[in-house]
Design a protein around this motif. Structure first.
Motif, PDB file in Angstrom:
ATOM      1  N   GLY A  96       0.815  -1.206   0.000  1.00 44.04           N
ATOM      2  CA  GLY A  96       0.000   0.000   0.000  1.00 44.04           C
ATOM      3  C   GLY A  96       0.850   1.258   0.000  1.00 44.04           C
ATOM      4  O   GLY A  96       0.537   2.231  -0.693  1.00 44.04           O
ATOM      5  N   PHE A  97       1.942   1.221   0.765  1.00 41.46           N
ATOM      6  CA  PHE A  97       2.837   2.385   0.840  1.00 41.46           C
ATOM      7  C   PHE A  97       3.401   2.718  -0.537  1.00 41.46           C
ATOM      8  O   PHE A  97       3.432   3.886  -0.941  1.00 41.46           O
ATOM      9  CB  PHE A  97       3.967   2.101   1.824  1.00 41.46           C
ATOM     10  CG  PHE A  97       4.853   3.288   2.092  1.00 41.46           C
ATOM     11  CD1 PHE A  97       4.588   4.148   3.142  1.00 41.46           C
ATOM     12  CD2 PHE A  97       5.953   3.551   1.280  1.00 41.46           C
ATOM     13  CE1 PHE A  97       5.400   5.252   3.385  1.00 41.46           C
ATOM     14  CE2 PHE A  97       6.766   4.646   1.508  1.00 41.46           C
ATOM     15  CZ  PHE A  97       6.493   5.505   2.573  1.00 41.46           C
ATOM     16  N   LEU A  98       3.844   1.696  -1.255  1.00 43.07           N
ATOM     17  CA  LEU A  98       4.393   1.922  -2.597  1.00 43.07           C
ATOM     18  C   LEU A  98       3.335   2.492  -3.530  1.00 43.07           C
ATOM     19  O   LEU A  98       3.604   3.425  -4.303  1.00 43.07           O
ATOM     20  CB  LEU A  98       4.941   0.611  -3.165  1.00 43.07           C
ATOM     21  CG  LEU A  98       6.240   0.095  -2.559  1.00 43.07           C
ATOM     22  CD1 LEU A  98       6.604  -1.266  -3.138  1.00 43.07           C
ATOM     23  CD2 LEU A  98       7.377   1.092  -2.804  1.00 43.07           C
ATOM     24  N   LEU A  99       2.109   1.946  -3.464  1.00 43.35           N
ATOM     25  CA  LEU A  99       1.021   2.437  -4.309  1.00 43.35           C
ATOM     26  C   LEU A  99       0.731   3.905  -4.003  1.00 43.35           C
ATOM     27  O   LEU A  99       0.625   4.736  -4.914  1.00 43.35           O
ATOM     28  CB  LEU A  99      -0.236   1.597  -4.092  1.00 43.35           C
ATOM     29  CG  LEU A  99      -1.508   2.090  -4.798  1.00 43.35           C
ATOM     30  CD1 LEU A  99      -1.307   2.084  -6.313  1.00 43.35           C
ATOM     31  CD2 LEU A  99      -2.712   1.225  -4.420  1.00 43.35           C
ATOM     32  N   GLY A 100       0.606   4.222  -2.709  1.00 42.84           N
ATOM     33  CA  GLY A 100       0.312   5.603  -2.318  1.00 42.84           C
ATOM     34  C   GLY A 100       1.426   6.558  -2.708  1.00 42.84           C
ATOM     35  O   GLY A 100       1.173   7.639  -3.250  1.00 42.84           O
ATOM     36  N   ALA A 101       2.679   6.160  -2.443  1.00 46.04           N
ATOM     37  CA  ALA A 101       3.818   7.030  -2.728  1.00 46.04           C
ATOM     38  C   ALA A 101       3.984   7.282  -4.222  1.00 46.04           C
ATOM     39  O   ALA A 101       4.192   8.421  -4.657  1.00 46.04           O
ATOM     40  CB  ALA A 101       5.089   6.422  -2.141  1.00 46.04           C
ATOM     41  N   LEU A 230     -12.250   0.192   1.645  1.00 48.73           N
ATOM     42  CA  LEU A 230     -11.156  -0.774   1.593  1.00 48.73           C
ATOM     43  C   LEU A 230     -11.029  -1.531   2.920  1.00 48.73           C
ATOM     44  O   LEU A 230     -10.819  -2.749   2.937  1.00 48.73           O
ATOM     45  CB  LEU A 230      -9.845  -0.046   1.277  1.00 48.73           C
ATOM     46  CG  LEU A 230      -8.654  -0.891   0.815  1.00 48.73           C
ATOM     47  CD1 LEU A 230      -9.007  -1.660  -0.445  1.00 48.73           C
ATOM     48  CD2 LEU A 230      -7.443   0.000   0.573  1.00 48.73           C
ATOM     49  N   THR A 231     -11.174  -0.819   4.022  1.00 54.51           N
ATOM     50  CA  THR A 231     -11.084  -1.450   5.340  1.00 54.51           C
ATOM     51  C   THR A 231     -12.209  -2.452   5.552  1.00 54.51           C
ATOM     52  O   THR A 231     -11.983  -3.582   6.000  1.00 54.51           O
ATOM     53  CB  THR A 231     -11.138  -0.387   6.453  1.00 54.51           C
ATOM     54  OG1 THR A 231      -9.993   0.466   6.341  1.00 54.51           O
ATOM     55  CG2 THR A 231     -11.136  -1.032   7.831  1.00 54.51           C
ATOM     56  N   CYS A 291      -9.699   3.198 -10.082  1.00 57.76           N
ATOM     57  CA  CYS A 291      -8.923   2.154 -10.751  1.00 57.76           C
ATOM     58  C   CYS A 291      -8.553   1.039  -9.773  1.00 57.76           C
ATOM     59  O   CYS A 291      -8.627  -0.150 -10.113  1.00 57.76           O
ATOM     60  CB  CYS A 291      -7.657   2.744 -11.366  1.00 57.76           C
ATOM     61  SG  CYS A 291      -7.956   3.792 -12.812  1.00 57.76           S
ATOM     62  N   THR A 292      -8.164   1.431  -8.557  1.00 56.97           N
ATOM     63  CA  THR A 292      -7.813   0.441  -7.529  1.00 56.97           C
ATOM     64  C   THR A 292      -9.039  -0.381  -7.149  1.00 56.97           C
ATOM     65  O   THR A 292      -8.949  -1.601  -6.972  1.00 56.97           O
ATOM     66  CB  THR A 292      -7.248   1.138  -6.275  1.00 56.97           C
ATOM     67  OG1 THR A 292      -6.132   1.956  -6.649  1.00 56.97           O
ATOM     68  CG2 THR A 292      -6.798   0.118  -5.234  1.00 56.97           C
ATOM     69  N   TRP A 293     -10.172   0.281  -7.030  1.00 56.54           N
ATOM     70  CA  TRP A 293     -11.425  -0.406  -6.686  1.00 56.54           C
ATOM     71  C   TRP A 293     -11.777  -1.444  -7.747  1.00 56.54           C
ATOM     72  O   TRP A 293     -12.064  -2.597  -7.416  1.00 56.54           O
ATOM     73  CB  TRP A 293     -12.545   0.614  -6.536  1.00 56.54           C
ATOM     74  CG  TRP A 293     -13.862   0.008  -6.138  1.00 56.54           C
ATOM     75  CD1 TRP A 293     -14.264  -0.340  -4.880  1.00 56.54           C
ATOM     76  CD2 TRP A 293     -14.949  -0.329  -7.012  1.00 56.54           C
ATOM     77  NE1 TRP A 293     -15.531  -0.874  -4.904  1.00 56.54           N
ATOM     78  CE2 TRP A 293     -15.987  -0.881  -6.199  1.00 56.54           C
ATOM     79  CE3 TRP A 293     -15.160  -0.228  -8.386  1.00 56.54           C
ATOM     80  CZ2 TRP A 293     -17.192  -1.327  -6.736  1.00 56.54           C
ATOM     81  CZ3 TRP A 293     -16.359  -0.668  -8.914  1.00 56.54           C
ATOM     82  CH2 TRP A 293     -17.363  -1.217  -8.093  1.00 56.54           C
ATOM     83  N   PHE A 294     -11.726  -1.054  -9.038  1.00 58.19           N
ATOM     84  CA  PHE A 294     -12.053  -1.984 -10.127  1.00 58.19           C
ATOM     85  C   PHE A 294     -11.059  -3.144 -10.177  1.00 58.19           C
ATOM     86  O   PHE A 294     -11.441  -4.294 -10.411  1.00 58.19           O
ATOM     87  CB  PHE A 294     -12.060  -1.254 -11.474  1.00 58.19           C
ATOM     88  CG  PHE A 294     -13.307  -0.451 -11.710  1.00 58.19           C
ATOM     89  CD1 PHE A 294     -14.561  -1.055 -11.705  1.00 58.19           C
ATOM     90  CD2 PHE A 294     -13.232   0.922 -11.934  1.00 58.19           C
ATOM     91  CE1 PHE A 294     -15.710  -0.315 -11.926  1.00 58.19           C
ATOM     92  CE2 PHE A 294     -14.383   1.664 -12.150  1.00 58.19           C
ATOM     93  CZ  PHE A 294     -15.627   1.047 -12.145  1.00 58.19           C
TER      94      PHE A 294
END
Length: 304
Positions: A96-101, A230-231, A291-294
């Motif tokens: 998640g950190f990599l995706l967010g960053a 997401l949670t 996009c993440t949701w799909f």
């Protein structure tokens, strides 16, 4: 229903209590600092009254978290969104950190290339390294703390006493709203009275008087909805805490290394909260969240 009302009252008392008790202990905390060896520590003794007030509110919020959790019957790891093996937690947190960053670094570079943000003066490499360090430390701390409270406790507690959509919308709105209750940390007074904390608190709502808060507010509501979904979808906060940490890392790192050009024709793209979130961040993060949701939905269907 009576139990549900008790939980709603507990949340209300907690939020109101932070402001009232925090305002009352601001002068007390100030006097403790300036009448003890703490005043000899530069980062503490030279802090303005406004900064001391901000820390007082955070202290009260932290201390009150456990009594609130007991009132909401949230005392297990699962109630905090932490019911996941430690190794798996940090693996998902890292992803998640990599995706967010990465996603927010793209926006940061966009701001730089259109010259909305420019590098601060001084040696570039040391400042960038310091920015990365500051961003990671702040990002991990904020990501974990805010996700445990807003998604691990608040969203999950609300989902048990209200429809799922209501729980997500309410928690996301509260999450966004509290970010704008912030006074000027440089605020100082010649004389500190017992009511000085309330005087400071009055100024803490000034961001709402500026229409530019709308872009930042929309950004925070959007990411709040995404992280809440997401949670609840995954049953823990690991992935969303990592994404949140990655976003904060880039925002803090960018703010440390660059400054916003108020004369830029693109200045309207950022709001008044952190000079980063705003209409541009709202559009970009909305796309990323969708996009993440799909992707996750598609991945789940394939694994079913």
């Amino acid at each position: 229903m009576n139990e549900d009302r008790k939980k709603i009252w507990a949340l209300t008392i907690y939020i109101v209590g932070i402001f009232i008790i925090g305002s009352l202990i601001c002068p007390l905390l100030w006097n403790i600092i300036h009448s003890s060896p703490l005043q000899n520590i530069d980062s503490i003794g030279k802090a303005s009254f406004g900064k001391v007030c901000n820390r007082a509110f955070m202290l009260v919020a932290f201390i009150g978290l456990w009594p609130l959790s007991k009132q909401l019957n949230c005392t297990r790891k699962d109630d905090f969104g932490l019911a996941i093996p430690r190794k798996k937690f940090w693996k998902e947190f890292g992803s998640g950190f990599l995706l967010g960053a990465i996603t927010l670094l793209c926006l940061s570079l966009f701001f730089y290339f259109i010259e909305l943000r420019t590098l601060k003066s001084g040696p570039v490499i040391p400042r960038l390294l310091k920015s990365v360090q500051k961003g990671i430390i702040t990002g991990v701390a904020v990501g974990l703390i805010e996700e445990i409270f807003f998604r691990g406790i608040l969203t999950r507690a609300l989902s048990r006493i209200s429809p799922l959509i209501s729980a997500i919308l309410i928690s996301s709105t509260v999450y966004a709203a509290v970010h704008f209750i912030r006074g000027d940390s440089s605020t100082d007074y010649a004389i500190i009275h017992w009511y000085s904390g309330f005087t400071y608190l009055k100024s803490a709502f000034s961001l709402y008087s500026d229409p530019r808060f709308i872009g930042s507010f929309l950004t925070l509501v959007t990411v709040g909805i995404f992280l809440a979904w997401l949670t609840l979808k995954r049953g823990n906060i690991a992935l969303c805490a990592g994404i949140h940490a990655g976003w904060v890392c880039i925002i803090k790192g960018t703010s440390h290394a660059t400054r916003t050009d108020k004369e830029s024709p693109y200045y309207y793209l950022v709001g008044n909260y952190d000079k980063f979130t705003g209409y541009a961040a709202f559009i970009w993060l909305s796309i990323i969240c969708l996009c993440t949701w799909f992707y996750l939905e598609k991945k789940q269907r394939k694994g079913a």
